[in-house]
Structure formats: structure tokens, C-alpha cells
Design an enzyme around this catalytic site. Structure first.
Site, PDB file in Angstrom:
ATOM      1  N   GLU A 179       0.894  -0.914   0.159  1.00 52.63           N
ATOM      2  CA  GLU A 179      -0.052   0.027  -0.001  1.00 52.63           C
ATOM      3  C   GLU A 179       0.879   1.165  -0.145  1.00 52.63           C
ATOM      4  O   GLU A 179       0.329   2.403  -0.101  1.00 52.63           O
ATOM      5  CB  GLU A 179      -0.999  -0.100   1.345  1.00 52.63           C
ATOM      6  CG  GLU A 179      -0.140   0.056   2.586  1.00 52.63           C
ATOM      7  CD  GLU A 179       0.057  -1.239   3.077  1.00 52.63           C
ATOM      8  OE1 GLU A 179      -0.112  -1.479   4.359  1.00 52.63           O
ATOM      9  OE2 GLU A 179       0.475  -2.272   2.218  1.00 52.63           O
ATOM     10  N   CYS A 284      16.855  -6.032   0.899  1.00 51.74           N
ATOM     11  CA  CYS A 284      17.103  -7.297   1.660  1.00 51.74           C
ATOM     12  C   CYS A 284      18.753  -7.718   1.167  1.00 51.74           C
ATOM     13  O   CYS A 284      19.058  -8.678   2.067  1.00 51.74           O
ATOM     14  CB  CYS A 284      16.254  -8.311   1.580  1.00 51.74           C
ATOM     15  SG  CYS A 284      16.170  -9.031  -0.516  1.00 51.74           S
TER      16      CYS A 284
END
EC number: 1.2.1.27
Length: 484
Positions: A179, A284
Site C-alpha cells: 500500500e 534485503c
């Protein structure tokens, strides 16, 4: 004044306004300007998307594999034609600099190229004459409706890990993008539709917890792919698995880069700066810990600080900018708290990103931050900060450096800088991480190799991308036949 538009869901080939009555704003992280509003859709809207995907699967599974491949090839061509537009959209809603965004779009395109090779990837196996007049074969088939839940930090690349390959394998797909960065997902769906994808094969439902919970529990969703933080990844894995789904959940990281005494320091510093502070450290595979081996530590830290001091901070669409904002004001505040914790726990703050001039204006900026004399077990060594914060740990030798890296609860990636073949071999054999780099900044593999690591960096059995991705999105049927 132009009214900010509210994004729509994409269900059954139609753009549908959410009826939930709930929404969030999508700001430009560099300016705070509101770009759009994203609906927080309801469980009923997710159900509608799954129903559309289930209906579309009845015909899509029958589409010949070469025809599916041609749609993927056309999609790849459209992505290339819109490369600049997509990169700018990534920068607008995510904040990463244009060069990083451009590279992310390239990685997404490579994933689509890999998926376009599905005729070869879907091939089974056959063994004739397992007995007299009997042969046996293995055939691959799609699972059905599958879903993906994607993070904010790679709004182009991570969705392109998921839905192109899943769809190429004959599945239909429900995507729940972050979102925080929802705009690019809608553009990807528009281009896929232009490429000839039938209605209902790809569906997008915007939202947050309610939609995620619905995906994990829905009886008609056969598999879930997730990328995000470690606590959520663990929850996704346990919940979806408990509801009988195949799951791959890619989680957090604390990637260590070991710098040996014989390393080319110019190369090592350049690579570490790129790996630690590129994309504001919100990836990551970012380098968040440097392990300096032996007597090079002081010189290495000095060079890292000098290089960090030269970094230009600002709007990612401006020329010469290397470091853009983090994703939200709340994330900036969280990063500042970690810097305060690092100081309180006794680490030496070599460079304080809170003091950079860009951090005092509009936008969610935090400058490159470097700690030295960090000890394993300190909070800034243990936790995934996901920001431009680099910790330097000192080690006597390679054995201790590997032991330090392996103590982390995460095991996504690790790098070593050295010219020693012996050290490289020891590093490769003993380091406990899934993606390793030797004298490279970010050892993220290409689309045809599996992506992810071990321990708390991954939950599941089959990784994303490569042959693992095909295995994840297909099931096997064994057929044994006698010919009379």
C-alpha cells in the site's frame, strides 16, 4: 487544485473502485507531495478477485504453452518501450534515485524474459521401457489460483518475480502490492493487458491486513509468495501453511561483507558504499555490516567515511543524487532511534546521517551513517534497520569473521573482498547464507537462479526465481502406460 485520484482494483479485466470506504495517501518520499490515494479493500473485494481468477483459470490452463510465451514476449517488449516511464514511477512513489530505479526495471524485465522461456521450463521427463511395453513419464501442470504479497522497496522487480512466471506456468494470479507503493502495480497490469493477457488472469487488490488475511485463508488460493519483514514472513508462512497452501516467504536480512587484509580497498570501499547506501539501504541484499579483518580496519573506516561524506542526498529525479529518502517519516524516525541506541550501547558513531542538510527539509531523508567498534549482540548488529546505516565489526582473522557473520539470525547474503583463493574457498564452504559474493557489491542472482537465503531470511522449501520458481508454481503428474 487538482483532486488526488484514488487508485482502483483490477478484477476480471476491469478497473473497479473499492467500496470499502477506507484509504491511505501515497506521498512522494522526497517531497511529501500526495501522489495518489490507495484503497484499503475489503475481504469481499478479495473474494471477487479470487472468483475472477478461478473462472479465468478454466480457459487459461488450456492455452497452449507457446501462445502463453508469445504474450510474455510481447509484455517484455512493452516494458522495454516504457522503461523510462516505469523507472520514474518507481522513483516517485518509492524515493530511490533514478539510476537505481532504472536498474530495478531492468531486473523486472529480465524476470519476464525468463518466464517467456516457459516452453522449455515446463518440459517434463520420460523413461521408455521401464518394463516390457511399459513407459513412464512426468508432466507439469499449473496449480490454479495463486497469490503474491509484495513489499514497498522493489515495486517493479518483486511483482515481476511472481506473476509473470506463475501466469506463464498456466496459473491465474491475485496480486496484493504494498500500500506504500501501489501505483506501479496498476501500470504493470495495464501493459500486460495491452500485451494480450485475457481478463481475470491477473488481478490486483489493494489493501492491508484484511486483504492479506483473506489471501492466507482463502480456500481457492493454492499458493502464496511473500516478500517482506521477518515477523510478517513467519506469520504468512505459518498461517498459509495451516490452511493447506504452498508458501514461499522471503524475509529479513543482516548481510555481512568481510574485508580481508589483502583486499583491494578502493574496490571494496566503492562496492560497500553502493551496497550499504544505495536505495537508502532499503533492500534485503544491502550490506549492513562490514567485518574488517586484521590491521586494515582503521584505514577502511577512514575511507568509508570519506566516501560517505561525498554522497549527494536529495530527490532521486535530480542529477548527481546518490541517496534518496527512506519510504516514510515513521521509517526515518525509527532509523534515528536505532542511531541513538547504537550510541547508548557503546558503538563509535563515525558519521552521523542525522546532521546532513537534506534531513532538515521536506521529505524523509536520513544521511549515510557509519558506526565503528560494533560488537556482535548490539542492537544495531542484531536488528534489520533497513536504512542507510552501516556497522563495522573488527575481527582477528577469517575464522572469527565467519563466526561473527554466522551468529546472525539472518542468512540472506554475504560478501568477501580478497584475492586469496584459499580464503574464498573457506568463505564459500563455511558461511551460512544463501547468496554469496566475491569482490562484488550485491550478490543478487539473475532471474534464472533461485533467490533467497536460510534461517530467518526465508520460510518455505522452494525459493523465488529460476527452476525453484517453476517448481513452486507447478505440480507434477506421473503417468505409467502399457502399450498393447
Amino acid at each position: 487544485m487538482t483532486e488526488t485520484k484514488t487508485l482502483k482494483n483490477f478484477i476480471g479485466g476491469q478497473w473497479v473502485a473499492s467500496t470499502s470506504g477506507k484509504e491511505e495517501v501515497v506521498p512522494n518520499p522526497a517531497t511529501g507531495e500526495v501522489l495518489a490515494k490507495v484503497p484499503l479493500s475489503s475481504r469481499e473485494e478479495l473474494d471477487a478477485a479470487v472468483a475472477a481468477a478461478k473462472e479465468a483459470f478454466r480457459e487459461w490452463r488450456k492455452v497452449p504453452v507457446p501462445r502463453r510465451a508469445r504474450i510474455l514476449f510481447r509484455y517484455q517488449q512493452l516494458l522495454v518501450e516504457h522503461w523510462d516511464e516505469l523507472a520514474r514511477l518507481v522513483t516517485l512513489e518509492n524515493g530511490k534515485v533514478y539510476e537505481d530505479a532504472y536498474g530495478e526495471v531492468q531486473r523486472g524485465i529480465e524476470c519476464v524474459e525468463f518466464a517467456a522461456g516457459i516452453p522449455t521450463l515446463m518440459m517434463g521427463q520420460q523413461l521408455p521401457d521401464i518394463a516390457t511395453d511399459i513407459e513412464s513419464g512426468m508432466y507439469r501442470y499449473p496449480l490454479g489460483v495463486v497469490a503474491g504479497i509484495t513489499p514497498f522497496n522493489f515495486p517493479m522487480m518483486v511483482p515481476c518475480w511472481m506473476f509473470p512466471l506463475a501466469i506463464a506456468c498456466g496459473n491465474t494470479f491475485v496480486l496484493k502490492p504494498s500500500e506504500r507503493t501501489p501505483m506501479l502495480a496498476n501500470r504493470l497490469a495495464e501493459l500486460f493487458t495491452e500485451a494480450g493477457l485475457p481478463p481475470g488472469v491477473l488481478n490486483i487488490v489493494h489493501g492491508a491486513h484484511e486483504v492479506v488475511g483473506g489471501i492466507l485463508e482463502h480456500k481457492d488460493i493454492k499458493a502464496v509468495s511473500f516478500v517482506g519483514s521477518q515477523p510478517v514472513a513467519e506469520y504468512v508462512y505459518k498461517t498459509a501453511a495451516a490452511h493447506g497452501k504452498r508458501v514461499q516467504a522471503l524475509a529479513g536480512a543482516k548481510n555481512h561483507s568481510i574485508v580481508m587484509p589483502d583486499a583491494d580497498l578502493d574496490m571494496a570501499v566503492t562496492n560497500i558504499i553502493n551496497a550499504a547506501f544505495g536505495s537508502a539501504g532499503e533492500r534485503c541484499m544491502a550490506c549492513s555490516v562490514v567485518v574488517a579483518v586484521g590491521d586494515i580496519a582503521d584505514e577502511l573506516v577512514r575511507r568509508l567515511k570519506e566516501a560517505a561524506d561525498r554522497i549527494q542526498i536529495g530527490n532521486g529525479l535530480d542529477k548527481g543524487v546518490f541517496l534518496g529518502p527512506v519510504i516514510r517519516e515513521s521509517h526515518k524516525e525509527r532509523t534515528i532511534k536505532y542511531i541513538e541506541i547504537g550510541e547508548k550501547e557503546g558503538a563509535l558513531l563515525v558519521r552521523d546521517g542525522r546532521r546532513d542538510s537534506a534531513t532538515s527539509g521536506q521529505g524523509y531523508f536520513i544521511g549515510p551513517t557509519i558506526f565503528d567498534h560494533v560488537k556482535p549482540g548490539m542492537t544495531i548488529w542484531t536488528d534489520e534497520i533497513f536504512a542507510p546505516v552501516l556497522s563495522v565489526v573488527r575481527a582477528r582473522d577469517l575464522d572469527e569473521a565467519i563466526e561473527i557473520a554466522n551468529r546472525s539470525e539472518f542468512a540472506n547474503g554475504a560478501c568477501i573482498y580478497t584475492d586469496s583463493a584459499k580464503a574464498i574457498r573457506q568463505f564459500r564452504e563455511e558461511i551460512d547464507a544463501g547468496m554469496l559474493g566475491v569482490n562484488v557489491a550485491v550478490p543478487a542472482p539473475m532471474a534464472f537462479f533461485p533467490f533467497s537465503g536460510y534461517k530467518n531470511s526465508f520460510y518455505g522449501d522452494l525459493h523465488a526465481n529460476g527452476r525453484d520458481g517453476v517448481e513452486f508454481y507447478t505440480r507434477k503428474k506421473m503417468v505409467t502406460a502399457r502399450y498393447q
